[in-house]
Motif scaffolding. Structure first.
Motif, mmCIF file in Angstrom:
data_model
loop_
_atom_site.group_PDB
_atom_site.id
_atom_site.type_symbol
_atom_site.label_atom_id
_atom_site.label_comp_id
_atom_site.label_asym_id
_atom_site.label_seq_id
_atom_site.Cartn_x
_atom_site.Cartn_y
_atom_site.Cartn_z
ATOM 1 N N UNK A 63 0.836 -1.209 0.000
ATOM 2 C CA UNK A 63 0.000 0.000 0.000
ATOM 3 C C UNK A 63 0.873 1.263 0.000
ATOM 4 N N UNK A 64 1.918 1.247 0.828
ATOM 5 C CA UNK A 64 2.801 2.417 0.911
ATOM 6 C C UNK A 64 3.488 2.706 -0.420
ATOM 7 N N UNK A 65 3.898 1.649 -1.132
ATOM 8 C CA UNK A 65 4.556 1.838 -2.440
ATOM 9 C C UNK A 65 3.587 2.452 -3.449
ATOM 10 N N UNK A 66 2.332 1.996 -3.411
ATOM 11 C CA UNK A 66 1.336 2.553 -4.353
ATOM 12 C C UNK A 66 1.172 4.050 -4.091
ATOM 13 N N UNK A 67 1.134 4.422 -2.805
ATOM 14 C CA UNK A 67 0.991 5.840 -2.458
ATOM 15 C C UNK A 67 2.235 6.631 -2.850
ATOM 16 N N UNK A 68 3.417 6.079 -2.553
ATOM 17 C CA UNK A 68 4.653 6.801 -2.888
ATOM 18 C C UNK A 68 4.773 7.002 -4.402
ATOM 19 N N UNK A 69 4.287 6.058 -5.195
ATOM 20 C CA UNK A 69 4.323 6.220 -6.656
ATOM 21 C C UNK A 69 3.438 7.397 -7.070
ATOM 22 N N UNK A 70 2.291 7.546 -6.408
ATOM 23 C CA UNK A 70 1.398 8.673 -6.714
ATOM 24 C C UNK A 70 2.063 10.002 -6.354
ATOM 25 N N UNK A 71 2.757 10.005 -5.202
ATOM 26 C CA UNK A 71 3.431 11.239 -4.770
ATOM 27 C C UNK A 71 4.535 11.590 -5.770
ATOM 28 N N UNK A 72 5.293 10.578 -6.196
ATOM 29 C CA UNK A 72 6.387 10.825 -7.144
ATOM 30 C C UNK A 72 5.876 11.410 -8.455
ATOM 31 N N UNK A 73 4.702 10.902 -8.891
ATOM 32 C CA UNK A 73 4.137 11.409 -10.154
ATOM 33 C C UNK A 73 3.427 12.736 -9.980
ATOM 34 N N UNK A 74 3.302 13.190 -8.726
ATOM 35 C CA UNK A 74 2.543 14.409 -8.412
ATOM 36 C C UNK A 74 1.144 14.334 -9.030
ATOM 37 N N UNK A 75 0.543 13.153 -8.951
ATOM 38 C CA UNK A 75 -0.823 12.959 -9.454
ATOM 39 C C UNK A 75 -1.799 13.642 -8.488
ATOM 40 N N UNK A 76 -3.086 13.758 -8.860
ATOM 41 C CA UNK A 76 -4.052 14.344 -7.922
ATOM 42 C C UNK A 76 -4.057 13.600 -6.581
ATOM 43 N N UNK A 77 -4.004 12.258 -6.628
ATOM 44 C CA UNK A 77 -3.952 11.501 -5.373
ATOM 45 C C UNK A 77 -2.657 11.827 -4.623
ATOM 46 N N UNK A 78 -1.554 11.842 -5.350
ATOM 47 C CA UNK A 78 -0.256 12.123 -4.726
ATOM 48 C C UNK A 78 -0.229 13.477 -4.043
ATOM 49 N N UNK A 79 -0.792 14.475 -4.705
ATOM 50 C CA UNK A 79 -0.800 15.825 -4.120
ATOM 51 C C UNK A 79 -1.674 15.871 -2.871
ATOM 52 N N UNK A 80 -2.738 15.075 -2.891
ATOM 53 C CA UNK A 80 -3.657 15.058 -1.748
ATOM 54 C C UNK A 80 -3.024 14.382 -0.521
ATOM 55 N N UNK A 81 -2.191 13.355 -0.746
ATOM 56 C CA UNK A 81 -1.705 12.565 0.400
ATOM 57 C C UNK A 81 -0.296 12.921 0.862
ATOM 58 N N UNK A 82 0.422 13.696 0.069
ATOM 59 C CA UNK A 82 1.851 13.911 0.347
ATOM 60 C C UNK A 82 2.121 14.395 1.782
ATOM 61 N N UNK A 83 1.416 15.433 2.196
ATOM 62 C CA UNK A 83 1.686 16.007 3.521
ATOM 63 C C UNK A 83 1.294 15.035 4.633
ATOM 64 N N UNK A 84 0.184 14.321 4.433
ATOM 65 C CA UNK A 84 -0.255 13.354 5.457
ATOM 66 C C UNK A 84 0.797 12.269 5.633
ATOM 67 N N UNK A 85 1.308 11.766 4.513
ATOM 68 C CA UNK A 85 2.321 10.709 4.595
ATOM 69 C C UNK A 85 3.592 11.236 5.254
ATOM 70 N N UNK A 86 3.988 12.456 4.895
ATOM 71 C CA UNK A 86 5.218 13.017 5.463
ATOM 72 C C UNK A 86 5.091 13.190 6.975
ATOM 73 N N UNK A 87 3.862 13.377 7.456
ATOM 74 C CA UNK A 87 3.637 13.507 8.910
ATOM 75 C C UNK A 87 3.462 12.144 9.582
ATOM 76 N N UNK A 88 3.365 11.099 8.776
ATOM 77 C CA UNK A 88 3.200 9.763 9.345
ATOM 78 C C UNK A 88 1.770 9.434 9.704
ATOM 79 N N UNK A 89 0.829 10.171 9.109
ATOM 80 C CA UNK A 89 -0.588 9.889 9.382
ATOM 81 C C UNK A 89 -1.157 8.943 8.336
ATOM 82 N N UNK A 90 -2.239 8.279 8.701
ATOM 83 C CA UNK A 90 -2.915 7.444 7.715
ATOM 84 C C UNK A 90 -3.629 8.346 6.715
ATOM 85 N N UNK A 91 -3.650 7.944 5.465
ATOM 86 C CA UNK A 91 -4.393 8.697 4.445
ATOM 87 C C UNK A 91 -5.851 8.215 4.515
ATOM 88 N N UNK A 92 -6.793 8.983 3.953
ATOM 89 C CA UNK A 92 -8.209 8.586 4.063
ATOM 90 C C UNK A 92 -8.478 7.185 3.480
#
Ligand code: AMP
Length: 188
Positions: A31-60
């Motif tokens: 799951x974490x790799x799927x999210x990190x791939x979204x962040x790397x691509x700066x996709x809409x999902x990636x942009x939405x979750x980046x700060x939450x992941x950097x803080x160590x919080x669960x994404x929605x």
């Protein structure tokens, strides 16, 4: 064969997930790799979750579900999965229970990688030196460990109740842990 891996940050989920999937001839989904791939691509999902992941919080829940579900459906179609990082809370498990039953996606086995709490920080900080993950700083790791205790660890009792939980001592070397999990998988 469908296997879920649960464990605190630093328990080796990602490493074991990759090795186990290869040995079992199924797909590894992290799951974490799927999210990190979204962040790397700066996709809409990636942009939405980046700060939450950097803080160590669960994404929605629905965001992670939207990423994991297609991957799981595809994996089952191709023979099975080793999934690490989802579910990460009882509500996430509940959210997918009916759906995974009706689509035939249910895990055969849930493996809890048990590592001494005092080991975890050292392991993650060692990883940080080589991988450079944004959420591997000491302060964020402390928060991720707290999130694990609060949100994720209740899954152990949840799956024990369902009779699918297996606990593996994951303090030892990678290969030893892999062998222990494979022995459990063979036993069913
Ligand atoms: P991991 O690589 O499994 O340690 O996950 C890294 C980060 O991705 C976590 O700290 C969360 O921010 C996010 N994440 C991964 N899986 C989930 C999940 N099932 N639910 C919510 N957030 C998740």
């Amino acid at each position: 064969m469908n296997v879920l891996l649960i464990g605190p940050p630093g328990s080796g989920k990602g490493t074991q997930g990759a090795v186990l999937a290869q040995r079992l001839g199924v797909l590894h989904i992290a799951a974490g790799d799927l999210l990190r791939a979204e962040v790397e691509q700066a996709s809409p999902v990636g942009r939405r979750v980046q700060a939450m992941m950097a803080r160590g919080e669960l994404v929605p829940d629905l965001i992670i579900l939207a990423l994991v579900l297609p991957a799981v459906i595809q994996a089952v179609d191709q023979g099975g999965y080793v999934l690490d990082g989802y579910p990460r809370s009882v509500p996430q498990a509940e959210l997918t229970r009916d759906l995974s039953d009706s689509l035939g996606l249910r895990a055969d086995l849930v493996v809890y990688l048990d590592v001494a709490r005092e080991e975890l920080m050292a392991r993650i900080l060692a990883r940080a030196a080589t991988e450079g993950r944004a959420d591997d700083t000491e302060e964020v790791v402390r928060h991720r460990l707290q999130v694990f205790e609060e949100a994720t660890s209740p899954l152990v009792a949840y799956y024990r109740e369902l009779g699918v939980l297996r606990v593996v001592d994951a303090n030892g070397p990678v290969e030893q842990v892999t062998q222990a999990v494979l022995a459990l998988v063979e036993r069913g």
